[in-house]
Design an enzyme around this catalytic site. Structure first.
Site, PDB file in Angstrom:
ATOM      1  N   ASP A  54       0.822  -1.209   0.000  1.00  0.00           N
ATOM      2  CA  ASP A  54       0.000   0.000   0.000  1.00  0.00           C
ATOM      3  C   ASP A  54       0.858   1.262   0.000  1.00  0.00           C
ATOM      4  O   ASP A  54       1.915   1.316   0.628  1.00  0.00           O
ATOM      5  CB  ASP A  54      -0.899  -0.004   1.240  1.00  0.00           C
ATOM      6  CG  ASP A  54      -1.996   1.037   1.162  1.00  0.00           C
ATOM      7  OD1 ASP A  54      -2.353   1.451   0.040  1.00  0.00           O
ATOM      8  OD2 ASP A  54      -2.493   1.441   2.224  1.00  0.00           O
ATOM      9  N   ASN A  56     -10.014  -2.889  -7.273  1.00  0.00           N
ATOM     10  CA  ASN A  56      -9.162  -1.953  -8.018  1.00  0.00           C
ATOM     11  C   ASN A  56      -9.706  -1.615  -9.399  1.00  0.00           C
ATOM     12  O   ASN A  56      -9.253  -0.646 -10.028  1.00  0.00           O
ATOM     13  CB  ASN A  56      -7.737  -2.502  -8.155  1.00  0.00           C
ATOM     14  CG  ASN A  56      -6.933  -2.418  -6.877  1.00  0.00           C
ATOM     15  OD1 ASN A  56      -5.969  -3.158  -6.692  1.00  0.00           O
ATOM     16  ND2 ASN A  56      -7.315  -1.527  -5.962  1.00  0.00           N
TER      17      ASN A  56
END
Length: 245
Positions: free
Chosen positions: A24, A72
């Site tokens: 991340d 995503n």
């Protein structure tokens, strides 16, 4: 990785067998530097390879990397297109190096919507490295924890409907066999850099008793020493799995 890694001296029984890694902060890292978000992802490739080297140095046999989630797809068309091509190209660039290190590559995730070229590279990496035993790197591409559980439930329902699986045969152990990678052990250490403190739908079933370690460092800045520190923290945890000691 060019410098010699010096992992912490931790007895094998206190090491995690399986680390789940949420990579991340790539986009924020780039934005903070006035760069395109894609530059953060590019930097993340080198960091992931460093994490593989660090796991090998410590003797950790399983690493699952969250490369592209089922959520995503909600990102911009340009970023999704980049990430599809990027995941494909990373596998193409790195599979020989991973194979030389004895790394077995496994793909965890759904086929629908995924580019055929990405699937080809994932399958090629799996085939090339299938006999390797140094460690296993699970590339989680088009993966979501809820989606995985739903897919498993659908297959169980299908088998029950045709009479090949009785309700009393459905247990936690048998359910696990319907997951994407049933032979991998449960997650011991769930690791997330970037300062965010959430699971983001990653390996939900497998992380039921994982130890969570969150570190306030964006993934492109992450180092093997950061991973070592997370493992040292893990080794100090008192894991009771719902019981007492």
């Amino acid at each position: 990785m060019t410098k010699q890694l010096v992992p912490p001296q931790i007895p094998q029984e206190f090491l995690p067998r399986h680390i789940a890694l949420v990579m991340d902060g790539n986009g924020r890292w780039a934005t903070n530097r006035g760069l395109k978000r894609t530059e953060g992802h590019k930097r993340g490739e080198a960091v992931l390879l460093d994490m593989v080297d660090a796991c090998i140095a410590m003797g950790i046999p399983y690493l699952s990397a969250y490369a592209f989630s089922t959520e995503n797809w909600r990102r911009s068309t340009d970023e999704v297109r980049f990430l599809m091509g990027f995941n494909r190209d990373v596998l193409r660039r790195q599979r020989d190096a991973l194979n030389a290190k004895g790394v077995r590559v496994r793909w965890v995730g759904r086929r629908p919507r995924l580019w055929r070229s990405v699937i080809r590279e994932l399958e090629a990496a799996e085939e090339l490295t299938k006999d390797n035993t140094t460690m296993t790197l699970a590339m989680c591409v088009n993966y979501g924890g809820r989606a995985e559980i739903v897919d498993a439930a659908r297959e169980i329902a299908r088998r029950s409907a045709v009479g090949t699986l009785r309700p009393e045969e459905i247990t936690e152990d048998s359910f696990t066999q319907f997951l994407d990678e049933p032979d991998m052990p449960d997650v011991d250490l769930f690791l997330r850099p970037s300062g965010e403190k959430r699971t983001s739908n990653f390996l939900l079933w497998q992380s039921a008793y994982a130890e969570m370690v969150y570190q306030n460092k964006l993934f492109p800045d992450y180092t093997p020493e950061d991973l070592f520190a997370a493992v040292e923290e893990y080794a100090l945890r008192d894991r009771r799995f719902g019981g007492t000691k």
